[in-house]
Enzyme design. Structure first.
Site, PDB file in Angstrom:
ATOM      1  N   SER A 100       0.844  -1.196   0.000  1.00  0.00           N
ATOM      2  CA  SER A 100       0.000   0.000   0.000  1.00  0.00           C
ATOM      3  C   SER A 100       0.877   1.243   0.000  1.00  0.00           C
ATOM      4  CB  SER A 100      -0.929  -0.005   1.205  1.00  0.00           C
ATOM      5  OG  SER A 100      -0.194   0.105   2.405  1.00  0.00           O
TER       6      SER A 100
ATOM      7  N   ASP B 149       8.462  -2.620  -5.319  1.00  0.00           N
ATOM      8  CA  ASP B 149       7.077  -2.243  -5.053  1.00  0.00           C
ATOM      9  C   ASP B 149       6.612  -1.160  -6.018  1.00  0.00           C
ATOM     10  OD1 ASP B 149       7.536  -3.927  -2.973  1.00  0.00           O
ATOM     11  OD2 ASP B 149       7.428  -2.400  -1.396  1.00  0.00           O
TER      12      ASP B 149
HETATM   13  P1  ADP Z   1       2.745  -2.155   2.870  1.00  0.00           P
HETATM   14  O1  ADP Z   1       3.416  -1.282   1.883  1.00  0.00           O
HETATM   15  O2  ADP Z   1       3.142  -3.582   2.767  1.00  0.00           O
HETATM   16  O3  ADP Z   1       1.255  -2.025   2.878  1.00  0.00           O
HETATM   17  P2  ADP Z   1       4.145  -0.424   4.658  1.00  0.00           P
HETATM   18  O4  ADP Z   1       4.364  -0.461   6.119  1.00  0.00           O
HETATM   19  O5  ADP Z   1       5.289  -0.292   3.746  1.00  0.00           O
HETATM   20  O6  ADP Z   1       3.260  -1.719   4.316  1.00  0.00           O
HETATM   21  O7  ADP Z   1       3.165   0.773   4.303  1.00  0.00           O
HETATM   22  C1  ADP Z   1       1.950   0.923   4.973  1.00  0.00           C
HETATM   23  C2  ADP Z   1       1.767   2.382   5.344  1.00  0.00           C
HETATM   24  O8  ADP Z   1       1.436   3.146   4.164  1.00  0.00           O
HETATM   25  C3  ADP Z   1       0.586   2.598   6.264  1.00  0.00           C
HETATM   26  O9  ADP Z   1       0.936   2.387   7.622  1.00  0.00           O
HETATM   27  C4  ADP Z   1       0.266   4.067   5.992  1.00  0.00           C
HETATM   28  O10 ADP Z   1       1.168   4.902   6.672  1.00  0.00           O
HETATM   29  C5  ADP Z   1       0.573   4.202   4.489  1.00  0.00           C
HETATM   30  N1  ADP Z   1      -0.657   4.071   3.673  1.00  0.00           N
HETATM   31  C6  ADP Z   1      -0.864   3.204   2.680  1.00  0.00           C
HETATM   32  N2  ADP Z   1      -2.081   3.374   2.119  1.00  0.00           N
HETATM   33  C7  ADP Z   1      -2.668   4.363   2.782  1.00  0.00           C
HETATM   34  C8  ADP Z   1      -3.952   5.020   2.704  1.00  0.00           C
HETATM   35  N3  ADP Z   1      -4.871   4.663   1.810  1.00  0.00           N
HETATM   36  N4  ADP Z   1      -4.180   6.024   3.567  1.00  0.00           N
HETATM   37  C9  ADP Z   1      -3.257   6.398   4.473  1.00  0.00           C
HETATM   38  N5  ADP Z   1      -2.068   5.822   4.609  1.00  0.00           N
HETATM   39  C10 ADP Z   1      -1.759   4.821   3.777  1.00  0.00           C
HETATM   40 MG    MG Z   2       5.519  -0.854   1.789  1.00  0.00          MG
END
Ligand code: ADP
Ligand code: MG
Length: 383
Positions: free
Chosen positions: A123, A168
């Site tokens: 994400s 990613d």
């Molecule tokens: P991954 O990339 O595997 O999902 P990460 O820890 O690298 O895990 O990234 C996740 C972080 O990205 C979340 O904790 C948040 O800070 C941010 N994030 C991702 N998508 C959103 C969203 N739609 N709204 C707010 N923050 C987001």
């Molecule tokens: Mg990530």
């Protein structure tokens, strides 16, 4: 349209961009070691709607929080605590501005998402690329996809402070329906590889994440660098860890067993990606499946970035009808396992995997199951 979204915007948004999450198909921790990776964009996205402002402020909001992050364009600082999610979009803005793109007016961005956070589906790259696509469209700038990837990666490395490779961002940017993305991280080359038809992805999110996941990721990154430095003492011609030969790793790193295991994982995994490409081209899905399981086993035993939860899920999937292969997907230390299946694998089968897993680990959180298809790479949806 949510009330929060409506009350957030000072004027109607003028454009909407989105970027997908991704599966790491195979190629675990190979990206920052100069290796190859295969990934797939999935049909789960972060969307970013943007409205311009008359003043010089940046306002950001996500459907996942009720707070608005509001700051001056000319005093962008990393945020902390509940607002730290905003570092992903703020990092992208900062990197774009530092690259010479001019933003005269402030803006507001509202993010929405159907991607689970922190599940290993990236994400973070999706929010970075959704932001980047929106800001570049607003500024009237069209960057090559490879530039978009490197700028989004730079935002995560330099502003957020995660020393991730380019996997990613590259998959989120270059993804296409029915295609895998093949990345050669040393050459910075990206290609599409057809995904054989009739195959599906199932994600089993363990809902568990190691509390030290970021520092463990950084530690593995350092260990890989240390292993390379030790090998370069004798073999200075090896520029990246994937250049090293397994036999030399065995002997030269004999006295440093942790570094030896990390290096073995990376070198073997890089070779598995190359073998997987051949197996995909030959339509040999049994071989593809074997490689996925071998990748997982190597994460478990050599890179030590798996968890009992991910091992449990992969063990439950192993050998089930319709399952070609399974492995942890993403950085590890929690998050999700993915299964590559035929169409014969249905919801009931996924539920049976979850039931078996829960029998074996009654105290663990219930895994969340998502059935995904390949998705479309990042871009602007509406202007
Ligand atoms: P991954 O990339 O595997 O999902 P990460 O820890 O690298 O895990 O990234 C996740 C972080 O990205 C979340 O904790 C948040 O800070 C941010 N994030 C991702 N998508 C959103 C969203 N739609 N709204 C707010 N923050 C987001
Ligand atoms: Mg990530």
């Amino acid at each position: 349209m949510t009330d929060l979204r409506d009350s957030f915007f000072s004027s109607a948004p003028t454009l909407k961009a989105r970027a997908p999450g991704r599966i790491e198909f195979i190629g675990n921790h190979t990206d920052y070691n100069g290796g190859e990776v295969l990934g797939a964009a999935i049909d789960r996205y972060v969307t970013a709607e943007l409205a311009l402002r008359e003043d010089q402020r940046i306002r950001l909001m996500s459907s996942l929080s009720e707070r608005v992050v509001d700051l001056s364009m000319d005093a962008v600082e990393p945020q902390s605590g509940e607002d730290s999610w905003a570092n992903y979009p703020l990092g992208v803005f900062t990197v774009l501005r530092n690259s010479g793109i001019e933003f005269e007016r402030g803006f507001e961005i509202y993010f929405d998402s159907d991607l689970p956070l922190g599940a290993g589906l990236s994400s973070s790259a999706a929010i970075e690329l959704a932001t980047l696509e929106a800001l570049c469209a607003q500024a009237g700038v069209e960057l090559e996809r490879s530039q978009r990837v490197l700028l989004a990666q730079k935002a995560e490395n330099d502003f957020v402070g995660v020393p991730c490779g380019m996997l990613d961002q590259a998959v989120s940017c270059f993804g296409n329906p029915d295609q895998l993305v093949h990345i050669d991280c040393a050459q910075v080359r990206f290609a599409s590889v057809p995904m054989p038809s009739g195959y599906h992805f199932w994600i089993f999110n363990s809902q568990e994440k190691h509390s030290l996941v970021d520092s463990l990721y950084a530690e593995r990154n350092r260990e890989c660098k240390a292993a390379l430095a030790a090998l370069q003492g004798e073999y200075p011609q090896w520029k990246q860890l994937v250049d090293a030969s397994p036999e030399v790793i065995e002997t030269l790193l004999a006295d440093q067993p942790a570094l030896r295991r990390r290096a073995q994982h990376v070198v073997n995994e890089h070779r598995r990606v190359q073998e997987c490409l051949k197996a995909l081209a030959a339509g040999d899905m049994d071989r593809v499946g074997e490689l996925l399981y071998a990748s997982h086993d190597s994460s478990r035993d050599l890179f030590e970035n798996s968890t009992p939860a991910l091992d449990g899920l992969v063990d439950s999937l192993r050998g089930q009808p319709g399952v070609c292969g399974a492995r942890l997907t993403g950085g590890g230390f929690g998050g999700a396992a993915m299964a590559l299946t035929t169409a014969a694998f249905k919801n009931d089968h996924a539920q049976a995997i979850v039931d078996q897993y829960r029998n074996n680990r009654p105290a663990a959180p219930e895994p969340a199951v998502i059935h995904v298809q390949t998705g479309e790479g990042s871009g602007v949806l509406l202007r």
